[in-house]
Design a protein around this motif. Structure first.
Motif, PDB file in Angstrom:
ATOM      1  N   ILE A  75       0.858  -1.177   0.000  1.00 42.48           N
ATOM      2  CA  ILE A  75       0.000   0.000   0.000  1.00 42.48           C
ATOM      3  C   ILE A  75       0.896   1.228   0.000  1.00 42.48           C
ATOM      4  O   ILE A  75       1.849   1.308   0.780  1.00 42.48           O
ATOM      5  N   ALA A  76       0.624   2.188  -0.879  1.00 42.14           N
ATOM      6  CA  ALA A  76       1.425   3.419  -0.953  1.00 42.14           C
ATOM      7  C   ALA A  76       0.515   4.607  -0.694  1.00 42.14           C
ATOM      8  O   ALA A  76      -0.501   4.782  -1.372  1.00 42.14           O
ATOM      9  N   ARG A  77       0.872   5.421   0.297  1.00 35.13           N
ATOM     10  CA  ARG A  77       0.105   6.635   0.578  1.00 35.13           C
ATOM     11  C   ARG A  77       0.934   7.850   0.194  1.00 35.13           C
ATOM     12  O   ARG A  77       2.051   8.031   0.657  1.00 35.13           O
ATOM     13  N   HIS A  78       0.380   8.693  -0.673  1.00 40.84           N
ATOM     14  CA  HIS A  78       1.083   9.886  -1.127  1.00 40.84           C
ATOM     15  C   HIS A  78       1.218  10.894   0.018  1.00 40.84           C
ATOM     16  O   HIS A  78       0.263  11.154   0.759  1.00 40.84           O
ATOM     17  N   ILE A  79       2.412  11.449   0.169  1.00 40.81           N
ATOM     18  CA  ILE A  79       2.669  12.437   1.215  1.00 40.81           C
ATOM     19  C   ILE A  79       2.837  13.836   0.629  1.00 40.81           C
ATOM     20  O   ILE A  79       2.175  14.787   1.044  1.00 40.81           O
ATOM     21  N   ILE A  80       3.717  13.968  -0.363  1.00 45.09           N
ATOM     22  CA  ILE A  80       4.000  15.281  -0.952  1.00 45.09           C
ATOM     23  C   ILE A  80       4.707  15.051  -2.283  1.00 45.09           C
ATOM     24  O   ILE A  80       5.230  13.960  -2.530  1.00 45.09           O
ATOM     25  N   ASP A  81       4.693  16.056  -3.151  1.00 46.72           N
ATOM     26  CA  ASP A  81       5.447  15.991  -4.399  1.00 46.72           C
ATOM     27  C   ASP A  81       6.758  16.748  -4.239  1.00 46.72           C
ATOM     28  O   ASP A  81       6.800  17.831  -3.651  1.00 46.72           O
ATOM     29  N   SER A  82       7.830  16.179  -4.788  1.00 52.38           N
ATOM     30  CA  SER A  82       9.166  16.750  -4.665  1.00 52.38           C
ATOM     31  C   SER A  82       9.658  17.233  -6.028  1.00 52.38           C
ATOM     32  O   SER A  82       9.933  16.434  -6.918  1.00 52.38           O
ATOM     33  N   GLN A  83       9.743  18.559  -6.174  1.00 58.33           N
ATOM     34  CA  GLN A  83      10.244  19.162  -7.411  1.00 58.33           C
ATOM     35  C   GLN A  83      11.771  19.127  -7.423  1.00 58.33           C
ATOM     36  O   GLN A  83      12.412  19.313  -6.401  1.00 58.33           O
ATOM     37  N   TRP A  84      12.349  18.880  -8.595  1.00 57.88           N
ATOM     38  CA  TRP A  84      13.799  18.890  -8.742  1.00 57.88           C
ATOM     39  C   TRP A  84      14.245  20.199  -9.363  1.00 57.88           C
ATOM     40  O   TRP A  84      13.436  20.955  -9.916  1.00 57.88           O
TER      41      TRP A  84
END
Length: 300
Positions: free
Chosen positions: A153-162
């Protein structure tokens, strides 16, 4: 209109008779009947046809049912979201986290969580590779990039911009690239991470994202080492923005064509599939997510 009357109505439809609903909610049949009648009076419509053998929904009852179910579900989810906060958590959690996130915020966040729950111990490994949670016995894994595995199970936490960045001293010596394609003539320091090619840098183009093949004299699987080399003016790096947030803010590093950088990866909490994860795992994920969101501007 009371929300609990809507929830009761949903239960009546689900169970099919007043007696079962009364028993389940520790009420009498007459109380259940009166509350449904009160709901009908407030709405000004009949919701159920009642006979000695069964209950049947009216057209108005059918129209109300989905909304009543939503109220019931939202109420249950609200209770579930805080279940366990008043309980003492015990046991042990084995977890793996990326090196950058571990050093940036997770070491402190997880230590804080342990202090909040004295009966709990956590073994946190800092590792950039995609560990096998089940095969290697991890209860929780924080990873950048989604694992495609039906047993997890994968729960999204935040998006990481490069970000593509370099130091002023490098630009003074080698000149500034004016567009992504100019990078092929520069010393690009490469981050060997995940399965993506270290020399394939992603950018936004008129027809969508594309990969640009770069080259350079230095590569590493340690982003902190690349940051230090970049700060010292040895080249240009493509790194998670959270790692160099302060460097960009104080001018130690300069972001190059930030509007064209195409790489953005999700940060996920991953754990073995269970219908309901243990409270200690669920609450730790919530705690970690809160800490990420507190510094969300580091990642965007």
């Amino acid at each position: 209109m009371k929300a609990d009357d809507l929830i009761l109505f949903s239960s009546v439809v689900e169970l099919g008779n007043f007696s079962l609903v009364a028993e389940k909610n520790n009420l009498t049949n007459s109380v259940v009947s009166k509350r449904i009648a009160r709901l009908e009076k407030e709405l000004g419509v009949q919701l159920l046809y009642r006979t000695t053998r069964k209950l049947t929904l009216t057209e108005a009852g059918k129209a109300l049912l989905q909304g009543a179910k939503n109220v019931k579900q939202a109420t249950q989810e609200a209770f579930d979201s805080v279940a366990g906060y008043g309980e003492s958590l015990n046991g042990h959690i084995k977890m793996s986290v990326p090196t950058i996130s571990g050093e940036l915020l997770l070491a402190e966040a997880v230590a804080e969580f342990c202090q909040m729950h004295p009966g709990l111990t956590v073994d946190m490994s800092l590792d950039n590779r995609f560990v096998d949670p089940i095969g290697e016995g991890y209860d929780l894994v924080i990873r950048t990039g989604l694992l495609e595995d039906s047993s997890l199970i994968a729960r999204h936490i935040i998006d990481s911009q490069w970000v593509v960045c370099t130091a002023a001293s490098y630009i003074a010596r080698a000149g500034a690239p004016m567009r992504p394609e100019d990078l092929v003539n520069h010393n690009c320091l490469q981050y060997v991470y995940q399965s993506t090619g270290a020399s394939d840098w992603e950018f936004k183009g008129p027809s969508g994202n594309y990969l640009l093949k770069v080259s350079g004299s230095f590569s590493s699987d340690n982003a902190v080492a690349l940051r230090k080399a970049t700060l010292s003016g040895y080249g240009i790096a493509y790194l998670p923005r959270c790692l160099v947030h302060h460097d960009l803010e104080d001018g130690s590093l300069i972001a190059l064509f930030p509007q064209l950088v195409g790489k953005k990866l999700g940060v996920y909490a991953v754990y073995p599939f269970t219908r309901q994860p243990p409270n200690k795992i669920r609450l730790l994920i919530e705690h970690i997510r809160d800490r990420y969101l507190e510094i969300g501007h580091y990642f965007s």
